[in-house]
Scaffold this motif. Structure first.
Motif, short mmCIF file in Angstrom:
data_model
loop_
_atom_site.label_atom_id
_atom_site.label_comp_id
_atom_site.label_asym_id
_atom_site.label_seq_id
_atom_site.Cartn_x
_atom_site.Cartn_y
_atom_site.Cartn_z
N ARG A 235 52.08 78.35 56.27
CA ARG A 235 52.14 78.33 57.68
C ARG A 235 53.67 79.65 57.34
O ARG A 235 54.44 78.84 56.73
N GLU B 200 51.89 72.65 56.20
CA GLU B 200 51.31 73.47 55.75
C GLU B 200 52.24 74.61 55.86
O GLU B 200 52.09 75.57 54.72
N GLN C 52 42.77 73.13 49.55
CA GLN C 52 43.09 72.73 50.88
C GLN C 52 42.48 72.02 51.66
O GLN C 52 41.43 72.66 52.68
N SER D 243 51.40 67.47 59.93
CA SER D 243 50.29 69.09 59.47
C SER D 243 50.96 70.48 59.56
O SER D 243 50.96 71.30 58.30
#
Ligand SMILES: Nc1ncnc2c1ncn2[C@@H]1O[C@H](COP(=O)(O)OP(=O)(O)OP(=O)(O)O)[C@@H](O)[C@H]1O
Length: 233
Positions: A54, A48, A82, A44
């Motif tokens: 992120r 991301e 998302q 993840s």
């Protein structure tokens, strides 16, 4: 083929924990690329970072010519919503959900045609289409008309029947030629759906290649580990 997503030497830590360590891969146009690994392996975090959700500590990411950290909004427009399976209101009818989500996008897919393409259009018309978890989780990421669909553990929370249904839906998406980046912890799922797979563990890519190539690698490397009966010979 040209690379749609390129990740080079990606590194991401949370405090002292190195979650992603020198990860590199590329996703070519029209292929289904799988990131396969157990819970907590960093899947993840990678996705991301690819979506620009992120910041990264090191490395380069390029999504259709854009660095997601520099222009997250544009990358979001090119990728899907998302979503993870199970995050949609359970009783929401598929058509309602698609209609609602299409309103979030500048250039949404025609959701009636999307239902038809997925084989979900009912004889009574799209307003009657009701979706279970499999239909919702597969169709909703596509409503934004993405250039790349990212399916992040779509089937982890699903029962075996819904998982099978989702696999069939993803196969119909794959047949449309859309580039897909998918994240899964299920070897069987990756082998069935992906053209190429990166096997990740503890933040590092342990092996990558076609399902058959990966099987050869794993047989050579391990006597234990993943259930090799699920890999093609
Ligand atoms: N926000 C955070 N703060 C601190 N540690 C985190 C954070 N997010 C993830 N981690 C840790 O980073 C590591 C990788 O997590 P990540 O969620 O990327 O793995 P994953 O393979 O996607 O796992 P899962 O399949 O369970 O979602 C794990 O050890 C996790 O506990």
């Amino acid at each position: 083929m040209s690379a749609v997503i390129e990740v080079q030497h990606l590194r991401k830590s949370y405090g002292d924990l190195v979650a992603v360590d020198d990860v590199s891969f590329s996703v070519e146009e029209g292929e289904v690329f799988g990131i396969l690994g157990p819970s907590g392996s960093g899947k993840s975090t990678i996705v991301e970072c690819v979506k620009g959700l992120r910041s990264r500590d090191g490395g380069d990411i390029n999504v259709l010519g854009i660095d997601p950290h520099q222009d997250r909004a544009e990358v979001t427009r090119k990728l899907d919503a998302q979503l993870r399976a199970g995050c949609s209101p359970e009783q929401m009818r598929l058509a309602e959900a698609l209609s609602l989500y299409s309103s979030f996008y500048r250039d949404p897919a025609d959701w009636g045609r999307l239902l038809a393409a997925l084989g979900l259009a009912p004889e009574d018309g799209p307003d009657e289409a009701a979706g279970g978890a499999a239909e919702l989780s597969t169709a909703l990421p596509l409503i934004g008309n993405p250039q790349v669909a990212v399916f992040d553990e779509l089937t982890t929370e699903l029962d075996p029947r819904s998982r099978q249904d989702t696999w069939e839906l993803i196969e119909s998406v794959r047949a449309s030629g859309l580039t897909i980046l998918m994240v899964t912890r299920f070897l069987e799922e990756a082998v069935r759906l992906c053209d190429r797979i990166a096997l990740i563990d503890q933040g590092r890519i342990k092996a990558s290649g076609t399902p058959a190539g990966l099987a050869d690698h794993l047989r050579a490397e391990h006597s234990a580990g993943p259930d090799l009966r699920l890999l093609p010979r």
